[in-house]
Design a protein around this motif. Structure first.
Motif, short mmCIF file in Angstrom:
data_model
loop_
_atom_site.label_atom_id
_atom_site.label_comp_id
_atom_site.label_asym_id
_atom_site.label_seq_id
_atom_site.Cartn_x
_atom_site.Cartn_y
_atom_site.Cartn_z
N ARG A 43 0.86 -1.19 0.00
CA ARG A 43 0.00 0.00 0.00
C ARG A 43 0.90 1.24 0.00
NH1 ARG A 43 -5.44 0.74 1.13
NH2 ARG A 43 -5.65 -1.37 1.98
N ASP A 44 0.66 2.14 -0.97
CA ASP A 44 1.53 3.32 -1.07
C ASP A 44 1.03 4.46 -0.20
OD1 ASP A 44 -0.50 4.71 -2.48
OD2 ASP A 44 0.27 4.08 -4.43
N LYS A 45 1.72 5.59 -0.27
CA LYS A 45 1.42 6.72 0.61
C LYS A 45 0.06 7.34 0.34
CE LYS A 45 6.26 7.96 1.40
NZ LYS A 45 7.32 8.99 1.23
N LYS A 46 -0.47 7.14 -0.86
CA LYS A 46 -1.79 7.67 -1.21
C LYS A 46 -2.91 6.69 -0.85
CE LYS A 46 -0.05 10.57 -4.99
NZ LYS A 46 -0.13 10.86 -6.45
N GLY A 47 -2.55 5.54 -0.34
CA GLY A 47 -3.54 4.54 0.07
C GLY A 47 -3.86 3.51 -0.98
N ALA A 48 -3.28 3.62 -2.18
CA ALA A 48 -3.54 2.65 -3.25
C ALA A 48 -2.73 1.38 -3.02
CB ALA A 48 -3.20 3.25 -4.60
N ILE A 49 -3.30 0.25 -3.39
CA ILE A 49 -2.59 -1.02 -3.31
C ILE A 49 -1.94 -1.30 -4.66
CG2 ILE A 49 -2.83 -3.51 -3.00
CD1 ILE A 49 -5.15 -2.94 -1.11
N ASN A 50 -0.64 -1.54 -4.62
CA ASN A 50 0.12 -1.87 -5.82
C ASN A 50 0.65 -3.29 -5.72
OD1 ASN A 50 0.28 0.98 -6.99
ND2 ASN A 50 1.21 1.29 -4.99
N VAL A 51 0.74 -3.95 -6.86
CA VAL A 51 1.43 -5.24 -6.92
C VAL A 51 2.56 -5.07 -7.91
CG1 VAL A 51 1.24 -7.69 -7.44
CG2 VAL A 51 -0.68 -6.50 -6.35
N LEU A 52 3.77 -5.16 -7.41
CA LEU A 52 4.97 -4.85 -8.17
C LEU A 52 5.80 -6.11 -8.37
CD1 LEU A 52 6.01 -1.72 -6.07
CD2 LEU A 52 4.62 -1.72 -8.16
N GLU A 53 6.36 -6.25 -9.54
CA GLU A 53 7.26 -7.37 -9.76
C GLU A 53 8.51 -7.16 -8.92
OE1 GLU A 53 8.08 -10.28 -13.52
OE2 GLU A 53 8.07 -8.12 -13.90
N ASN A 54 8.88 -8.17 -8.15
CA ASN A 54 10.00 -8.08 -7.21
C ASN A 54 11.30 -8.35 -7.96
OD1 ASN A 54 11.56 -7.99 -4.92
ND2 ASN A 54 10.56 -9.72 -3.89
N ARG A 55 11.65 -7.38 -8.81
CA ARG A 55 12.80 -7.57 -9.69
C ARG A 55 13.36 -6.21 -10.09
NH1 ARG A 55 14.14 -7.50 -15.07
NH2 ARG A 55 15.53 -9.16 -15.82
N CYS A 56 14.57 -5.92 -9.67
CA CYS A 56 15.21 -4.65 -10.00
C CYS A 56 15.34 -4.51 -11.51
CB CYS A 56 16.58 -4.56 -9.34
SG CYS A 56 17.46 -3.02 -9.68
N ARG A 57 15.11 -3.29 -12.01
CA ARG A 57 15.18 -3.05 -13.44
C ARG A 57 16.61 -2.98 -13.96
NH1 ARG A 57 10.72 -1.15 -16.07
NH2 ARG A 57 12.05 -1.63 -17.87
N HIS A 58 17.59 -3.05 -13.07
CA HIS A 58 18.99 -2.98 -13.49
C HIS A 58 19.52 -4.35 -13.88
CE1 HIS A 58 23.45 -2.44 -12.17
NE2 HIS A 58 23.33 -2.18 -13.47
N ARG A 59 19.72 -5.22 -12.89
CA ARG A 59 20.30 -6.54 -13.17
C ARG A 59 19.40 -7.68 -12.70
NH1 ARG A 59 25.94 -5.64 -13.41
NH2 ARG A 59 26.31 -7.87 -13.57
N GLY A 60 18.19 -7.35 -12.27
CA GLY A 60 17.20 -8.38 -12.02
C GLY A 60 17.13 -8.95 -10.62
N ALA A 61 17.91 -8.45 -9.67
CA ALA A 61 17.86 -8.98 -8.31
C ALA A 61 16.53 -8.61 -7.64
CB ALA A 61 19.02 -8.43 -7.49
N THR A 62 16.07 -9.47 -6.72
CA THR A 62 14.89 -9.12 -5.95
C THR A 62 15.21 -7.92 -5.05
OG1 THR A 62 15.48 -10.71 -4.23
CG2 THR A 62 13.94 -11.45 -5.95
N VAL A 63 14.24 -7.03 -4.89
CA VAL A 63 14.45 -5.83 -4.09
C VAL A 63 13.89 -5.98 -2.68
CG1 VAL A 63 14.50 -4.35 -6.12
CG2 VAL A 63 12.33 -4.71 -4.92
N CYS A 64 13.22 -7.09 -2.40
CA CYS A 64 12.68 -7.33 -1.06
C CYS A 64 12.65 -8.83 -0.80
CB CYS A 64 11.27 -6.74 -0.92
SG CYS A 64 10.55 -6.92 0.73
N GLU A 65 13.21 -9.26 0.31
CA GLU A 65 13.23 -10.68 0.67
C GLU A 65 12.39 -10.98 1.90
OE1 GLU A 65 14.66 -13.58 -0.66
OE2 GLU A 65 14.72 -12.29 -2.43
N LYS A 66 11.91 -9.95 2.60
CA LYS A 66 11.08 -10.18 3.77
C LYS A 66 9.69 -10.64 3.34
CE LYS A 66 13.26 -6.88 6.95
NZ LYS A 66 13.01 -5.69 7.80
#
Length: 428
Positions: A76-99
């Motif tokens: 949930r972002d700061k405006k209250g909207a729920i987002n579903v984001l691909e867990n993959r950095c746009r640089h080299r593809g590593a996951t950006v969150c492991e928790k």
């Protein structure tokens, strides 16, 4: 392409051969090529359940999950909207969150420290001088999925052209609304979960949720462990009001406790279970009798199992979520439910009920998993013996609203799921 490969294609069975009205081919459980097509044509093209709104209540709240093989973040972002984001950095593809879950102000890749906002926008990257005139941050957000929700249930899709969620859910929406009434006037919330992996194809579990035929057999030990009142409540095998509806688009519902289908309806004739006397006594100190009765009647949850194709079941008092790991391995999450803001004694009782059946040391899940793995092992025997889904074909009727309806012990729900499977696998 070699002549050998051409010969294999020529011999490959058609979808009409694989899925028939009364049977399915065993290759659906163990063919790796079919499995790869399922990921592309089903899990990456339709709506898939990814979470419940109570899990991302506040700005920054997130949980991670996967759709097929693809890791995603529900946030949930700061405006209250729920987002579903691909867990993959746009640089080299590593996951950006492991928790698994938590609260964050953003997500930063551990490899090169590219930083993303809660809505997926690329905020910053270190040593930007190497990217002058060749990179525009606005063009490299985390990939964002289509998102929608109904009755607090969050769904996402990689397919930008997917049909509206309300159309996909169709006749299941009515049952989702009924399911949420187990909150007894309070919103539903998740109360934690456990997960496990079984060695079998995901469709074996998909079949199980609206398969009433197995219940008194596989769950004999559970039935012997509960009090007489609970056992009687769940004895639906010969109850003519215990029915299964095919709801379209692969969804189905199995009614096991007809008097608890609509928990807001109470004619006063049902006696509250003695096992909950301590809850009744405690609640009666501060609540009106009608509200006490409403809460206690809802402790077992709704009187039905609702299967939402392809990956989530709203099963009496919990969510069962499946995630295919491989053609022969599936991860299962069991999510306990409670009343958001409701009395703590009632929510604790719901957790104890959940642990008794769904928990890792419960009487239900281990027996189910054993049965599922045996189906997988047996399916390796060969194609000469198909999987039968013909029970109840002789007594299936068409309801006024168009639902196919049969008894709760019949395989109407399985036939509905495989009809949707066939339709989606046929769609190029």
């Amino acid at each position: 392409m070699s002549s050998h490969e051409l010969g294999l294609i020529a011999k490959s069975p058609s979808l009409d051969q694989l899925v028939q009205d009364d049977r399915v081919d065993v290759s659906l459980y163990h063919d790796p090529q079919l499995y790869e097509q399922e990921l592309e044509k089903i899990f990456y093209r339709t709506w898939v359940w990814v979470g419940h709104e109570s899990e991302v209540r506040n700005p920054g709240d997130f949980r991670t999950t996967t759709i097929g093989r693809r890791p995603v973040i529900v946030v949930r972002d700061k405006k209250g909207a729920i987002n579903v984001l691909e867990n993959r950095c746009r640089h080299r593809g590593a996951t950006v969150c492991e928790k698994h879950k938590g609260n964050a102000t953003g997500f930063t890749c551990p490899y090169h420290s590219w930083s993303y906002a809660l809505d997926g926008k690329l905020r910053a990257l270190p040593y930007p001088d190497g990217y002058e005139d060749i990179l525009d941050k606005s063009e490299l957000p985390l990939n964002s999925l289509r998102v929608d929700s109904y009755a607090g249930m969050i769904f996402a899709s990689f397919n930008d052209e997917v049909e509206p969620l309300t159309d996909f859910l169709g006749g299941a929406k009515h049952w989702m609304d009924l399911f949420m009434k187990q909150g007894a006037g309070y919103p539903i919330k998740t109360q934690g979960e456990h997960k496990f992996t079984f060695n079998g194809n995901w469709k074996i579990q998909l079949e199980n949720t609206t398969d009433g035929y197995h219940f008194p057999i596989v769950h004999k030990s559970f039935m012997s462990s509960v009090d007489e009142e609970t056992s009687e409540m769940l004895s639906f095998m010969t109850d003519p009001q215990a029915v299964t509806h095919a709801l379209g688009n692969g969804h189905s519902v199995m009614v096991m406790v007809p008097e608890h289908v609509d928990l807001e309806f109470d004619d006063g004739s049902e006696q509250l279970q003695e096992r909950f006397a301590h809850v009744t006594e405690e609640l009666s100190k501060t609540m009106e009798p009608a509200q006490v009765r409403r809460i206690v009647r809802s402790l077992h949850g709704a009187g039905f199992n609702l299967n939402l194709f392809p990956n989530v079941a709203m099963s009496m008092s919990f969510f069962r979520v499946l995630n295919p790991l491989s053609v022969k391995q599936t991860e299962i999450r069991h999510v306990a439910l409670g009343m958001d803001g409701g009395p703590e004694i009632a929510n604790r009782e719901r957790l104890r009920i959940h642990e008794h059946f769904q928990g890792p040391f419960g009487f239900g899940s281990p027996d189910d998993a054993e049965a599922w793995e045996r189906v997988q092992r047996g399916a390796e025997a060969g194609p000469q013996v198909p999987i039968l889904v013909n029970r109840g074909l002789n007594r299936e009727v068409l309801a006024d609203n168009g639902d196919k309806v049969s008894h709760a012990t019949d395989e109407t729900g399985m036939r509905e799921a495989y009809a949707m499977w066939k339709r989606m696998m046929s769609n190029d």
